[in-house]
Design a protein around this motif. Sequence first.
Motif, short mmCIF file in Angstrom:
data_model
loop_
_atom_site.label_atom_id
_atom_site.label_comp_id
_atom_site.label_asym_id
_atom_site.label_seq_id
_atom_site.Cartn_x
_atom_site.Cartn_y
_atom_site.Cartn_z
N GLY A 45 0.77 -1.23 0.00
CA GLY A 45 0.00 0.00 0.00
C GLY A 45 0.81 1.28 0.00
O GLY A 45 0.23 2.38 0.09
N ALA A 46 2.13 1.20 -0.09
CA ALA A 46 2.97 2.40 -0.07
C ALA A 46 2.58 3.35 -1.20
O ALA A 46 2.37 2.92 -2.34
CB ALA A 46 4.44 2.02 -0.18
N GLN A 47 2.52 4.63 -0.88
CA GLN A 47 2.04 5.63 -1.86
C GLN A 47 3.17 6.21 -2.70
O GLN A 47 3.31 7.43 -2.84
CB GLN A 47 1.27 6.72 -1.13
N VAL A 48 3.98 5.33 -3.26
CA VAL A 48 5.02 5.74 -4.19
C VAL A 48 4.36 5.93 -5.56
O VAL A 48 3.57 5.08 -5.98
CB VAL A 48 6.12 4.66 -4.29
N PRO A 49 4.65 7.03 -6.26
CA PRO A 49 4.07 7.18 -7.61
C PRO A 49 4.47 6.04 -8.53
O PRO A 49 5.66 5.73 -8.68
CB PRO A 49 4.65 8.52 -8.08
N ILE A 50 3.47 5.40 -9.13
CA ILE A 50 3.71 4.29 -10.05
C ILE A 50 3.28 4.74 -11.44
O ILE A 50 2.11 5.07 -11.67
CB ILE A 50 2.91 3.03 -9.65
N ASN A 51 4.24 4.75 -12.37
CA ASN A 51 3.97 5.17 -13.75
C ASN A 51 3.92 3.93 -14.63
O ASN A 51 4.95 3.30 -14.87
CB ASN A 51 5.07 6.11 -14.24
N VAL A 52 2.73 3.57 -15.10
CA VAL A 52 2.56 2.37 -15.92
C VAL A 52 2.50 2.81 -17.39
O VAL A 52 1.57 3.51 -17.80
CB VAL A 52 1.28 1.60 -15.54
N PHE A 53 3.49 2.39 -18.16
CA PHE A 53 3.57 2.73 -19.58
C PHE A 53 3.15 1.52 -20.41
O PHE A 53 3.79 0.47 -20.36
CB PHE A 53 4.99 3.16 -19.95
N CYS A 54 2.06 1.68 -21.16
CA CYS A 54 1.47 0.57 -21.90
C CYS A 54 1.62 0.78 -23.40
O CYS A 54 1.34 1.87 -23.91
CB CYS A 54 -0.02 0.44 -21.58
#
Length: 516
Positions: A45-54
Amino acid sequence: MKIFSKEQIYEGDRITGEKQQISSTDLMERAGSQIFNWMDLRMQGAQVPINVFCGIGNNGGDGLVLARHLILAGYNVHTYVVNCSDKRSKDFLINYDRIKNVTKNWPTLLSCAEDFPAINPEDIIVDCVFGIGLNRPITDWVKNLFIHFRASKAFTLSVDLPSGLFTNKAVTDEDAVVHAGYTLSFASPKLVFFLPETAKYTVQWEVLDIGLDPEFLATTQTDVQLIGKNEVLPNYIQRDKFSHKGQFGHALVIGGSYGKIGAVSLASRATLSVGAGLVTAFIPKCGYNILQTAIPEVMVLTDTDEEKITTINVDFEPTVIGIGIGLGTSSKTQKAFEAFLKTNKKPLVIDADGINILSKKKNLLKLLPPETVLTPHPKELERLIGSWENDFDKLEKVKAFSNEYKVIVIIKGANSITIFDDTLYINTTGNPGLATAGSGDVLTGIITGLISQGYHPVVAAIFGVYLHGKAADIAVENYSYQGLNASHVIDYLGEAFIDLFKLPEQPEQVETEPEK
């Protein structure tokens, strides 16, 4: 562990859909969910920004499934679609609609460098741009996106394969490939994870089980196998209580020249330490006192020449012969080697100058007994088969050479590869400490000693490379990479055997007081 080709993975997807009566969209949901489970377990649940590139194919579809699950779980997610073509896969489009229904907004569309988002070093990048289906060079702006990833210094997680890598051909532009810190590979690892030119694109990798049909996975034959403890253990030959040294063969080690008796000493000691019943070394006269003193368990025969081998005559029938270590390539030695090959019918392990002589006189290759084991280092391999353009070209040339002469070739490296009958056996043990003088002599001795005991030459090569690396892995804990030397590898062969039968360590149980 089997390493499946991309064609086999596609077939596995198809068979799984038919037998489990699920659609390709359902299988994509399963894959994306497994990636989410892997991340959620570690992030908690850590609120690290996750950038998902699809991307816009099936790998991108996996990314959209992952992003949707991350959003529903409350993570700080930014989803981007790399709009690199007009063609979109059916399952990508389905999941494109699904994520919009969750977020009420479409993912951000990227079409050029001006669209690139800011990425901080503390962020996470999830790379789902391209998968195993990539079959063409990427456009410049997508390459610049990958450069942008790297410049951000953010941790990068690739799905199935770092984008830009091909499964079956070399990279021509390293900037056009994502440099991943970790790769989650579906069903099996990819061959490119183990080749010197392409392994650098992922620091670590892990296989995710996405539920492909078990029968397909079990029965499909692959041309590439990953060798670890589970693969070598079934080949171990148990010793009977009443066994004696005569049952484990009489190995002959031929080599040495003035100043290079140490090579024969290492090979002979390794042959004995891996379990050969008897070992005799055939060397020039100058090495007699050295070997008799250094290894009293090894018998010694000598050439009439003081400094080099000029005639190979032995008064017994060996079980197997290891030859070439420290041999030298003088004209007299070359003639002796040729005369030996013309009469020899025993299994052979050839290393070092034995290979160099074969490279000088390629007509001698036809004299090698079937399933002779060759253990060249990179420069010796190049002399033997010629130069190569890249790792894939090298593998094809070694396979062709192996097939032509019916020999087993070991390509030494961080993941040494044994090649025979069009099959690659990739080793998983070993460390940089093996980059030291004499380690190749020890490997030659180990393989010779295993064949002496009755192991088939292919098994001996695979098992020998594994034991060689495992002994080094155990030894390095006491000696470090820099302090490890070839003798230490021999010293730890016994522990490498013992390790075959050790169960994985279980985590310690922490006792807690019962609730009152």
